[in-house]
Design an enzyme around this catalytic site. Structure first.
Site, PDB file in Angstrom:
ATOM      1  CG  ASP A 166     -97.381 -18.646 -65.387  1.00  0.00           C
ATOM      2  OD1 ASP A 166     -97.975 -19.892 -65.145  1.00  0.00           O
ATOM      3  OD2 ASP A 166     -97.553 -17.898 -66.385  1.00  0.00           O
ATOM      4  CG  ASN A 214     -92.928 -25.006 -76.656  1.00  0.00           C
ATOM      5  OD1 ASN A 214     -91.898 -25.414 -76.530  1.00  0.00           O
ATOM      6  ND2 ASN A 214     -94.250 -25.772 -77.046  1.00  0.00           N
ATOM      7  CG  HIS A 246     -92.350 -29.130 -78.518  1.00  0.00           C
ATOM      8  ND1 HIS A 246     -93.419 -28.669 -77.782  1.00  0.00           N
ATOM      9  CD2 HIS A 246     -93.055 -29.791 -79.622  1.00  0.00           C
ATOM     10  CE1 HIS A 246     -94.491 -28.708 -78.376  1.00  0.00           C
ATOM     11  NE2 HIS A 246     -94.126 -29.459 -79.638  1.00  0.00           N
ATOM     12  CG  ASP A 268     -88.163 -30.070 -73.741  1.00  0.00           C
ATOM     13  OD1 ASP A 268     -89.198 -29.432 -73.434  1.00  0.00           O
ATOM     14  OD2 ASP A 268     -88.087 -30.819 -74.280  1.00  0.00           O
ATOM     15  CG  ASP A 297     -95.439 -21.891 -68.155  1.00  0.00           C
ATOM     16  OD1 ASP A 297     -96.588 -22.164 -67.850  1.00  0.00           O
ATOM     17  OD2 ASP A 297     -95.767 -20.741 -69.055  1.00  0.00           O
TER      18      ASP A 297
END
Length: 226
Positions: free
Chosen positions: A66, A74, A79, A83, A111
């Site tokens: 994680d 983010n 975004h 990504d 994630d």
């Protein structure tokens, strides 16, 4: 004879067309099993492959990852940067597992990632986890700047539960995923790093439910020393 040659000649393009169609369908099916952003396996196909690995190897580690700080990155950089983190994490997982034949890596969503890795012996597990953590937290370049995220990694070893591969049953993978999940959250509560608690019979009997915090699910933490 001429009639036979005519039939074969006419059927040739049709057979070729079906061959191309079959190849296209196989590629479409393979793509459907892959996460479109990371290129890793999705949950269902990865679990089928993981079950086969467990059935053929004595020592198999199930790893859950994680990312730490992903939401903040983010929110701060957008975004597209998020990504890029997912793609960089997938690339780091693939690179770290290149020398591990039979390893299966997948993105569970968001994630969260997982890997199922056969090991020659249990003693190599700390080196694997150390290498994974280093690879996942290394800086990467995006938008003209170096970005980093942290990672919390939990692990569970199959031979702690079943000494022989042939003893691995349909519940082995879910149990290992649950234990790795609990270990990962123990690492996260301690600030990140990696965590591999030795599974005892007593702990195995009381480990119930996802996420740590319930009685019987706490484990010692093994964070990479500074």
């Amino acid at each position: 004879m001429n009639d036979l040659l005519t039939i074969v000649s006419a059927a040739g393009p049709l057979a070729g067309g079906w061959g191309i169609h079959g190849l296209w369908m196989r590629r479409r099916l393979s793509a459907a099993r892959r996460d479109p952003l990371s290129g890793l396996w999705t949950r269902a196909p990865s679990e089928r492959r993981a079950a086969r690995v467990l059935a053929h190897h004595q020592h198999v580690v199930v790893v859950l990852v994680d990312l730490d700080g992903f939401k903040a990155l983010n929110d701060t950089f957008g975004h597209a940067a998020g990504d890029a983190v997912i793609r960089a994490t997938a690339a780091s997982l693939n690179d770290a597992l290149t020398s591990r034949p039979g390893a299966v890596a997948a993105r569970l969503g968001g994630d969260e990632f997982t890997a199922v890795v056969p090991l020659p012996d249990p003693f190599s597990l700390p080196w694997l986890l150390r290498g994974l953590h280093g690879a996942l937290t290394a800086p990467f370049r995006h938008g003209g700047r170096d970005l980093t995220v942290g990672a919390s990694i939990g692990a569970a070893l199959s031979s702690d539960l079943t000494p022989e591969p042939r003893q691995a049953g349909p519940q082995t993978l879910p149990v290992l995923l649950r234990l790795a999940d609990e270990a990962m959250y123990a690492a996260k509560r301690a600030g990140g790093g990696w965590n591999y608690p030795a599974v005892t019979e007593q702990r195995f009997a009381t480990a119930a439910g996802r996420r740590a915090g319930r009685p019987g699910t706490h484990a010692p933490h093994h964070k990479e020393p500074a």
